[in-house]
Design a protein around this motif. Structure first.
Motif, mmCIF file in Angstrom:
data_model
loop_
_atom_site.group_PDB
_atom_site.id
_atom_site.type_symbol
_atom_site.label_atom_id
_atom_site.label_comp_id
_atom_site.label_asym_id
_atom_site.label_seq_id
_atom_site.Cartn_x
_atom_site.Cartn_y
_atom_site.Cartn_z
ATOM 1 N N PHE A 33 0.843 -1.197 0.000
ATOM 2 C CA PHE A 33 0.000 0.000 0.000
ATOM 3 C C PHE A 33 0.878 1.246 0.000
ATOM 4 O O PHE A 33 1.942 1.274 0.599
ATOM 5 C CB PHE A 33 -0.871 0.037 1.268
ATOM 6 C CG PHE A 33 -1.667 -1.218 1.502
ATOM 7 C CD1 PHE A 33 -1.111 -2.286 2.194
ATOM 8 C CD2 PHE A 33 -2.968 -1.331 1.048
ATOM 9 C CE1 PHE A 33 -1.820 -3.445 2.422
ATOM 10 C CE2 PHE A 33 -3.697 -2.489 1.268
ATOM 11 C CZ PHE A 33 -3.130 -3.539 1.955
ATOM 12 N N TYR A 35 0.410 5.349 1.078
ATOM 13 C CA TYR A 35 -0.406 6.370 1.730
ATOM 14 C C TYR A 35 0.323 7.710 1.665
ATOM 15 O O TYR A 35 1.537 7.768 1.608
ATOM 16 C CB TYR A 35 -0.622 6.052 3.205
ATOM 17 C CG TYR A 35 -1.332 4.765 3.506
ATOM 18 C CD1 TYR A 35 -0.634 3.571 3.683
ATOM 19 C CD2 TYR A 35 -2.723 4.740 3.653
ATOM 20 C CE1 TYR A 35 -1.283 2.391 3.994
ATOM 21 C CE2 TYR A 35 -3.384 3.557 3.971
ATOM 22 C CZ TYR A 35 -2.659 2.397 4.142
ATOM 23 O OH TYR A 35 -3.320 1.240 4.451
ATOM 24 N N LEU A 43 -4.051 9.566 7.347
ATOM 25 C CA LEU A 43 -3.464 8.748 6.282
ATOM 26 C C LEU A 43 -4.505 8.524 5.187
ATOM 27 O O LEU A 43 -5.605 8.067 5.473
ATOM 28 C CB LEU A 43 -3.042 7.389 6.824
ATOM 29 C CG LEU A 43 -1.736 7.322 7.577
ATOM 30 C CD1 LEU A 43 -1.651 6.018 8.327
ATOM 31 C CD2 LEU A 43 -0.563 7.448 6.638
ATOM 32 N N ARG A 44 -4.136 8.800 3.955
ATOM 33 C CA ARG A 44 -5.040 8.551 2.846
ATOM 34 C C ARG A 44 -4.388 7.610 1.855
ATOM 35 O O ARG A 44 -3.232 7.764 1.493
ATOM 36 C CB ARG A 44 -5.420 9.872 2.172
ATOM 37 C CG ARG A 44 -6.305 10.765 3.039
ATOM 38 C CD ARG A 44 -6.712 12.026 2.309
ATOM 39 N NE ARG A 44 -5.581 12.925 2.110
ATOM 40 C CZ ARG A 44 -5.645 14.070 1.426
ATOM 41 N NH1 ARG A 44 -6.783 14.427 0.858
ATOM 42 N NH2 ARG A 44 -4.576 14.836 1.310
ATOM 43 N N LEU A 45 -5.163 6.643 1.404
ATOM 44 C CA LEU A 45 -4.660 5.589 0.527
ATOM 45 C C LEU A 45 -4.544 6.095 -0.907
ATOM 46 O O LEU A 45 -5.513 6.621 -1.463
ATOM 47 C CB LEU A 45 -5.588 4.379 0.604
ATOM 48 C CG LEU A 45 -5.190 3.139 -0.179
ATOM 49 C CD1 LEU A 45 -3.884 2.557 0.331
ATOM 50 C CD2 LEU A 45 -6.306 2.088 -0.097
ATOM 51 N N GLU A 59 -8.170 6.234 -2.634
ATOM 52 C CA GLU A 59 -9.057 7.393 -2.610
ATOM 53 C C GLU A 59 -8.439 8.661 -3.172
ATOM 54 O O GLU A 59 -9.166 9.593 -3.530
ATOM 55 C CB GLU A 59 -9.561 7.649 -1.186
ATOM 56 C CG GLU A 59 -8.465 7.989 -0.198
ATOM 57 C CD GLU A 59 -9.015 8.325 1.183
ATOM 58 O OE1 GLU A 59 -8.611 7.649 2.145
ATOM 59 O OE2 GLU A 59 -9.818 9.269 1.299
#
Lengths: 118, 111
Positions: A33, A35, A43-45, A59
């Protein structure tokens, strides 16, 4: 010991340049992943992969791309860096649920890359 | 979108006191996890609680989960200055391989 590393740890670049951030894990995890972490957003993916040749958008994927040619590496590319992409970037990995075991989908994080786009 | 939201957003306590952090989430989950982040470092996994568990302990950590209220709490007992960090809850929305993290809560333990 198994680990997950990121390079570079710090990067300054200019608007419009292509930038690639490296992530390498020796856990033999299928899942990887990316982020970004910004104040006020947590934290945003960005992108994620469940195995070789598999990539998926998170996102906040616009302006970013990834490729997975082997189990160990998931490089993140900023095609044309923008000031809005100034952030701290974290890579993480986890074992696939199908691998079983009691630990669930715990993620192991790299130390982060601080990227500044001027 | 944020699945988990930690509360309070910041907490300052004295060494030896207990610290309680809460997390609320929105959809069904398979498990909920808590992570710690020291300044300038990556996140480190602390504890995982499955949806069929109500309470779990690990050292000075105690986690509870109430799936009917879609909430969890993390209790750190006998806090130490070294516990100063940001704490995040994370959920696997619908049992996904992915995790959705809250915005985090900053804990300061004063010596």
């Amino acid at each position: 010991d198994a680990e997950i590393t990121q390079s570079p740890r710090h990067k300054i670049t200019e608007t419009g340049r292509q930038v690639t951030l490296a992530c390498h894990q020796t856990w033999n995890h299928n899942n990887m992943f990316w982020y970004r972490q910004d104040l006020g957003h947590g934290l945003r993916l960005i992108h994620y992969s469940y195995g070789v040749q598999d990539t998926n958008k998170g996102e906040v994927s616009d302006g970013y791309s990834v490729s997975r040619s082997n189990t160990e590496d998931l490089p993140l590319t900023l095609e044309s860096a923008a000031s809005s992409q100034t952030s701290v970037y974290f890579c993480a990995s986890s074992a696939a649920r199908a691998a079983g075991g009691p630990r669930g989908n715990e993620q192991f994080f790299g130390p982060g890359t601080r990227l500044t786009v001027l | 979108s944020q699945q988990g939201e930690e509360d309070p957003q910041a907490l300052s306590i004295q060494e030896g006191e207990n610290a309680t952090m809460n997390c609320s989430y929105k959809t069904s989950i398979n498990n909920l996890q808590w992570y710690r982040q020291n300044s300038g470092r990556g996140l480190v996994h602390l504890i995982l609680i499955r949806s069929n568990e109500r309470e779990k302990h690990s050292g000075r950590l105690r986690v509870t989960l109430d799936t009917s209220k879609k909430s969890s709490s993390l209790l750190i007992t006998a806090s130490r200055a070294a516990d100063t960090a940001s704490y995040f809850c994370a959920t696997d929305k619908g049992g996904s391989e992915k995790l959705v993290f809250g915005k985090g809560m900053k804990l300061t333990v004063n010596p």
